[in-house]
Design an enzyme around this catalytic site. Structure first.
Site, PDB file in Angstrom:
ATOM      1  N   GLY A  64      -7.465  -8.665 -21.842  1.00  0.00           N
ATOM      2  CA  GLY A  64      -6.669  -9.696 -21.208  1.00  0.00           C
ATOM      3  C   GLY A  64      -7.212  -9.961 -19.828  1.00  0.00           C
ATOM      4  O   GLY A  64      -8.251  -9.425 -19.460  1.00  0.00           O
ATOM      5  N   PHE A  66      -6.129  -8.912 -17.171  1.00  0.00           N
ATOM      6  CA  PHE A  66      -5.922  -7.733 -16.355  1.00  0.00           C
ATOM      7  C   PHE A  66      -7.038  -6.713 -16.577  1.00  0.00           C
ATOM      8  O   PHE A  66      -7.429  -5.991 -15.678  1.00  0.00           O
ATOM      9  CB  PHE A  66      -4.575  -7.164 -16.820  1.00  0.00           C
ATOM     10  N   GLY A  67      -7.545  -6.658 -17.779  1.00  0.00           N
ATOM     11  CA  GLY A  67      -8.540  -5.670 -18.184  1.00  0.00           C
ATOM     12  C   GLY A  67      -8.323  -5.367 -19.656  1.00  0.00           C
ATOM     13  O   GLY A  67      -7.761  -6.175 -20.380  1.00  0.00           O
ATOM     14  N   ASP A 179       3.733 -15.586 -15.367  1.00  0.00           N
ATOM     15  CA  ASP A 179       2.794 -15.720 -16.490  1.00  0.00           C
ATOM     16  C   ASP A 179       3.556 -15.717 -17.817  1.00  0.00           C
ATOM     17  O   ASP A 179       3.152 -15.049 -18.773  1.00  0.00           O
ATOM     18  CB  ASP A 179       1.767 -14.582 -16.438  1.00  0.00           C
ATOM     19  N   ASP A 196       4.417  -8.256 -19.225  1.00  0.00           N
ATOM     20  CA  ASP A 196       3.504  -8.741 -18.177  1.00  0.00           C
ATOM     21  C   ASP A 196       4.142  -9.525 -17.045  1.00  0.00           C
ATOM     22  O   ASP A 196       3.471 -10.332 -16.408  1.00  0.00           O
ATOM     23  CB  ASP A 196       2.374  -9.593 -18.805  1.00  0.00           C
TER      24      ASP A 196
END
Ligand code: ADP
Ligand code: MG
Length: 343
Positions: A64, A66-67, A179, A196
């Site tokens: 994603g 984010f990582g 988000d 999230d």
């Protein structure tokens, strides 16, 4: 031994109460068990730290912004969101760390049935990760855009209401999601779980590290951006200060609602520039061909109001959805064979 058991009960009671102990000092703890556990308050800032080596990492669930996200095991099945800091400069790393701590502090304040359960964080650089409960169902994104599942009106109402409950709670606690999208909403056995929330800033910092100093707009993000946010994203502005608000979350919910109703995206098949132009001008996709009850179309347009202050808040939306009469399902428009569905 009686007194020992009383003490440990007190300690337990104190510990259970202490998760918010900085906030509430009332209750029957006047002579408090502080002497039993004097380091409680100094422990509390680390109370959610999980050493990464305690977590057994299993298969990768996906990548994603984010990582990498892994399935894992830490006292049961968990999802582990690993933060990718590798490409970040030294200075950027400390910025990411500070933002990460701040966002984790936000995350851990949440307790709601429709929000993913935050279990802890690994905050030992360079290993930064967030551990949450593992969502077992599919995301609404997968339901709608891959499985092309069609939900009937009552189900759409139930999903929308649960999203509003979770989001209303977040906003009441002063947390913006930033988000909200169908990829961040899991749905299993009739239950909605939102993930999230409040992690946008750290995700954005990590992205910038990976892709150079500009904010790209992934297509799947564009659809959820309120006009006031789109206007912040002018080309050439390196670090746009996005004007997120509770009402930009409501706009994003409008898009989720549109997906629930149509199984597709607003302005689909149009190039991003054209979508940005129309949304920024206040042009909305036509709902003329959309097979849905008028109340749902009204809600959609209300959430997509051009001016942020014209949009409803989640508590009001929830109440409104709650009061809509249930439909009989005998002539359910969501039957796969029904040709009247618009997409
Ligand atoms: P995105 O939300 O854009 O898909 P993420 O980094 O949030 O990106 O997620 C990457 C992958 O991990 C996705 O397939 C997502 O569905 C999955 N995932 C994220 N959080 C969880 C969770 N708590 N439980 C199960 N799967 C998850
Ligand atoms: Mg996600």
């Amino acid at each position: 031994s009686g007194s020992v058991s009383t003490d440990s009960e007190k300690t337990l009671a104190h510990r259970i109460g202490s998760q918010d102990s900085q906030v509430s000092n009332d209750g029957g703890d006047a002579d408090g068990p502080d002497h039993i556990w004097p380091r409680q308050s100094s422990l509390s800032s680390r109370e959610w730290d999980i050493p990464l080596d305690e977590v057994i990492l299993e298969e990768k669930l996906g990548d994603g912004q984010f990582g990498v996200v892994h399935k894992g095991n830490w006292h049961g099945a968990v999802a582990v969101k690993m933060l990718n800091m590798e490409s970040a400069s030294h200075q950027r790393r400390s910025e990411i760390m500070a933002t990460f701590r701040q966002e984790v502090a936000t995350f851990r304040k949440t307790r709601h049935e429709n929000l993913v359960l935050f279990m802890g964080a690994c905050v030992k650089p360079p290993n930064l990760a967030i551990v949450t409960s593992l969502c077992k169902g599919l995301t609404l994104y997968r339901h709608l855009h891959f499985q092309t599942d069609k939900f009937n009106h009552n189900r759409i109402g139930s999903i929308a209401r649960q999203i509003c409950l979770g989001m209303g709670y977040l906003h009441a606690r002063g947390i913006l999601h930033k988000d909200l999208k169908t990829k961040n909403i899991f749905y299993e056995n009739g239950k909605v779980v939102i993930t999230d929330f409040g992690l946008f800033s750290v995700a954005k910092l990590c992205q910038e590290g990976r892709r150079g100093n500009y904010l790209t707009i992934p297509r799947g993000w564009l659809y959820y951006l309120a006009p006031e946010l789109l206007k912040d994203l002018r080309p050439g502005v390196e670090h746009p200060d996005l004007s997120f608000s509770t009402r930009s979350d409501v706009y994003a919910f409008g898009t989720v609602f549109f997906e629930l109703l149509t199984g597709t995206w607003p302005f689909r098949d149009q190039p991003p520039e054209s979508i940005i132009y129309q949304v920024a001008k206040g042009i909305k996709p036509s709902l003329a061909n959309l097979y849905s009850i008028v109340e749902y179309k009204d809600i959609l347009m209300f959430c997509w109001s051009y001016q942020a202050h014209d949009r409803p808040d989640f508590t009001r939306l929830q109440g409104h959805l709650e009061r809509l009469p249930k439909r009989k399902l005998s002539r359910c428009p969501s039957q796969p064979s029904n040709p009247t569905r618009s997409n």
